[in-house]
Design an enzyme around this catalytic site. Sequence first.
Site, short mmCIF file in Angstrom:
data_model
loop_
_atom_site.label_atom_id
_atom_site.label_comp_id
_atom_site.label_asym_id
_atom_site.label_seq_id
_atom_site.Cartn_x
_atom_site.Cartn_y
_atom_site.Cartn_z
N TYR A 186 -45.13 30.91 -0.20
CA TYR A 186 -44.85 31.53 -1.73
C TYR A 186 -43.78 32.34 -1.58
CZ TYR A 186 -45.91 33.63 -6.26
OH TYR A 186 -45.67 34.10 -7.51
N GLU A 203 -39.87 32.30 -9.21
CA GLU A 203 -40.91 32.24 -8.58
C GLU A 203 -40.59 30.81 -7.62
OE1 GLU A 203 -45.51 32.18 -9.03
OE2 GLU A 203 -44.79 30.22 -9.74
#
Length: 389
Positions: free
Chosen positions: A109, A197
């Site tokens: 992530y 993101e």
Amino acid sequence: MNVHEYQAKQVLREFGIAVPDGRLATTAAEAEEAARALGTGVVVVKAQVHAGGRGKAGGVKLAKSPAEAKTAAAEILGMTLHTPQTPPEGKLVRKVYVESGSEIADELYLAVVVDRAEEKLAVIASTEGGMEIEEVAKRTPEKIVTVTVDGNVGLQPFQARKVGFALGLPTDQVKQLGSLLDGLFRLFVEKDASIAEINPLVVTKDGQLVALDAKINFDDNALDRHPEILALRDPEEEDPRERAAKEIDLAYVGLDGDIGCMVNGAGLAMATLDMIQVCGGSPANFLDAGGGADKDKVKEAFKLILRDENVKAILVNIFGGIVRCDLIAEGVAAAASELGVQVPLVVRLQGTKAPEGRQILAASNLDITPAETLQEAGEKAVAAARGGA
């Protein structure tokens, strides 16, 4: 402003970040052709809506041939997707993204966000790619790496290396991550993003870092500087009430309660929403009519509020500073009369010309409940929504 995954990946490419090749499709036949054009055998067919969690909701399917891609697209297109990030009614899928499959060795992530507490930008990373970062923070916060960055200085190489080694990457991949993070950080700053993101950022079996999914939100207040970003807007993905509000210069956000709110000033609007909650109710919207509210704007505000079938009462909370309460009162009375408002209406007027405004409402012969304090307004609105006196 939100954008679709395929649009976010277009922006990532501009900043040198590797993403799988893909094609957009709006029909099953187009999806089949896209899979054939990619020529990679295995493809992934992804629903394109402004929401995460698509895979768990059936919006992401693997296909091993163009024919399977066609079948997968036919199943996804037209479905109403329900995820934790969609409104209760879900999101209708109008398009899919057909993307080359990847041989995945690991999932990470990575994101750049604004850290308001530190008044800096922050790089957030985790070894738990593919999961919602909120769940990771709740269950295993030790697996999240956060590095704050001074926006005036920019991301430094040692900070990128710190992130890479914290993720357990070997030296050659740490170098890759440094280049990738540099691009993501520049994207965030140059395009005035509010979040950038990549989830998951995958490590392929041949050791490459690839953005397999991406979510980028842009600051609405900076869009006048970025016509190329504004061109990515998809009105069909927006709440129709919020879209209508933008067209008449009203700040509106739909919520899931049953008390409609019309307030002037964002701070007072937030306080009004809080008071409704304190009094045991639930607001149906945030609506800031602004300091220049007039009769016509008040009428349009009522129209927006009444488009929500869940609204059982309306609370108008006005502080007359720039705006005069008597003019607002005239607008409220006219709008309530012309629109035939059937739900209970609670009005609080304070500030400039407030006594005159209250007299106008009292003389209107409309069923309007007055309130003096913010707490009284909240209590009366909650009682009205529950059918009480």
